[in-house]
Design a protein around this motif. Structure first.
Motif, PDB file in Angstrom:
ATOM      1  N   GLY A  93      -8.831   0.068  -3.621  1.00 23.61           N
ATOM      2  CA  GLY A  93      -8.019  -1.327  -3.305  1.00 23.61           C
ATOM      3  C   GLY A  93      -8.664  -2.367  -4.077  1.00 23.61           C
ATOM      4  N   TYR A 129      -3.347  -8.106  -1.936  1.00 19.91           N
ATOM      5  CA  TYR A 129      -4.189  -7.251  -2.136  1.00 19.91           C
ATOM      6  C   TYR A 129      -3.396  -5.689  -2.113  1.00 19.91           C
ATOM      7  N   GLY A 156       0.800  -1.252   0.064  1.00 20.07           N
ATOM      8  CA  GLY A 156      -0.009  -0.042  -0.002  1.00 20.07           C
ATOM      9  C   GLY A 156       0.662   1.167   0.096  1.00 20.07           C
ATOM     10  N   ASN A 172      -4.869   0.183   8.240  1.00 22.17           N
ATOM     11  CA  ASN A 172      -4.963  -1.218   7.971  1.00 22.17           C
ATOM     12  C   ASN A 172      -4.652  -2.218   9.127  1.00 22.17           C
ATOM     13  N   HIS A 221      -3.550  -1.369  -1.942  1.00 25.08           N
ATOM     14  CA  HIS A 221      -4.284  -0.154  -1.335  1.00 25.08           C
ATOM     15  C   HIS A 221      -3.333   1.042  -1.747  1.00 25.08           C
TER      16      HIS A 221
END
Length: 345
Positions: A250, A92, A44, A52, A94
């Motif tokens: 995201g 993932y 991220g 987070n 972000h």
């Protein structure tokens, strides 16, 4: 471009050095009974790291998140996006701006439908504010004060930072959304960047430098200012009459662990968005509790409504269009202004 590849390689090396920091999860295992644990890799931009971590701690309390561990890497949004392209593992991502996700779509790492849901790919939100040193010694009240002689501005570098791009768009919109032309907005940005004394790589680096006394005013996310005060820092901030709604995307990667979708669902839930709010972000879903936000001027009314709130969709067409107009590596308006100012890093 050779320069782009070089930045990606450097970003990957830097990000890899950060990737071993864990959040949430602790030493629990996903099975709850001695089986192998699941580890999600989150990549991220620097600003939402604290949020987070808080969300991860809450998710670990749920059946879906029990025992899941996290491997995280945070840095400047553009650098982080290029690092994923260069091979940094991510389940993932972000990022600060949508264009940093679409880069991964172009590379086949994220599916084309990543922003099809009701949230349009957005997971966190904020607005651009003008942070000043305690007591506001230069009496900064709005955008017009930033171009006065002697005002020292800190803002991150748009070449690496998504936060910097939001800042530039807000400044541009101060002119064009109030009857000004593109030519007048360009002249305003030239004067603004003439007063810039520091162009750090990321929004977090910009905040750190400002808190260390680097300038008179910091162009910042509202949540950064709230988090700084939560951490005991002394600063104030002004909501300019015209600002922009920051929408951070995201996305789950194609080859991600199945748990990554459960994580994203929790991020978008009321409980996940409440944790964002507690760290100063504006929830993206209705009905989330926003009371008791420490660090805000009014903890029970922490997110005042700006007089004029710009959005990408309403005022700048799309991220694809504005990226080309403002931030193209050769012909972007902001890119050229910074290059002409002699302050590009």
């Amino acid at each position: 471009m050779t320069s782009t590849r070089a930045r990606a390689t450097i970003a990957l090396a830097l990000a890899a050095g950060l990737a071993l920091s864990a959040c949430g999860g602790g030493d629990d295992d996903a099975s709850g009974g001695g089986g192998e644990s699941t580890t999600l890799s989150i990549v991220g931009f620097a600003v939402p790291e604290a949020a987070n971590k808080a969300i991860a701690a809450e998710w670990n309390k749920t059946p879906e998140g029990k025992g899941v561990k996290f491997q995280t890497s945070y840095g400047a949004s553009g650098d982080q996006s290029r690092a994923v392209v260069a091979g940094l593992k991510a389940d993932y991502v972000h990022f600060s701006v949508a264009s940093d996700v679409t880069r991964l779509v172009t590379e086949g790492l994220v599916g084309e439908t990543w922003d099809d849901g009701p949230n349009k790919g957005v997971v966190s939100s904020s607005v651009v504010v003008l942070a000043v040193q305690k007591g506001n010694p230069k009496n900064i009240q709005g955008w017009d004060d930033l171009i006065k002689p002697g005002i020292k501005i800190v803002t991150p570098n748009p070449a690496s930072s998504g936060a910097a791009r939001w800042n530039a768009l807000a400044a541009w919109g101060h002119i064009t959304a109030n009857g000004g032309t593109d030519e007048q907005a360009t002249e305003y940005l030239k004067k603004l960047f003439a007063n810039v004394v520091s162009l750090p790589n990321s929004g977090r680096d910009a905040t750190t430098g400002f808190l260390n006394g680097a300038g008179d005013v910091l162009l910042a996310y509202e949540n950064e200012t709230i988090l700084a005060t939560q951490n005991g820092e002394e600063l104030e901030w002004i909501y300019p009459d015209t600002t922009i709604k920051i929408e951070n995307p995201g996305a789950v990667l194609k080859n991600a662990s199945p748990k990554a979708k459960d994580w994203l669902n929790f991020v978008l839930s009321d409980k996940g968005q409440r944790q964002f709010a507690l760290k100063g972000f504006r929830p993206i879903v209705d009905g989330v509790d926003t009371t008791g936000i420490e660090g805000a001027p009014d903890p029970n009314n922490p997110f005042p409504t700006p007089k004029k709130l710009l959005t990408v969709e309403k005022d700048f067409e799309s991220w694809s269009a504005l990226s080309k107009k403002f931030f193209d590596e050769k012909e972007g308006i902001v890119t050229k202004i910074i290059a002409e100012s002699g302050k590009a890093q």
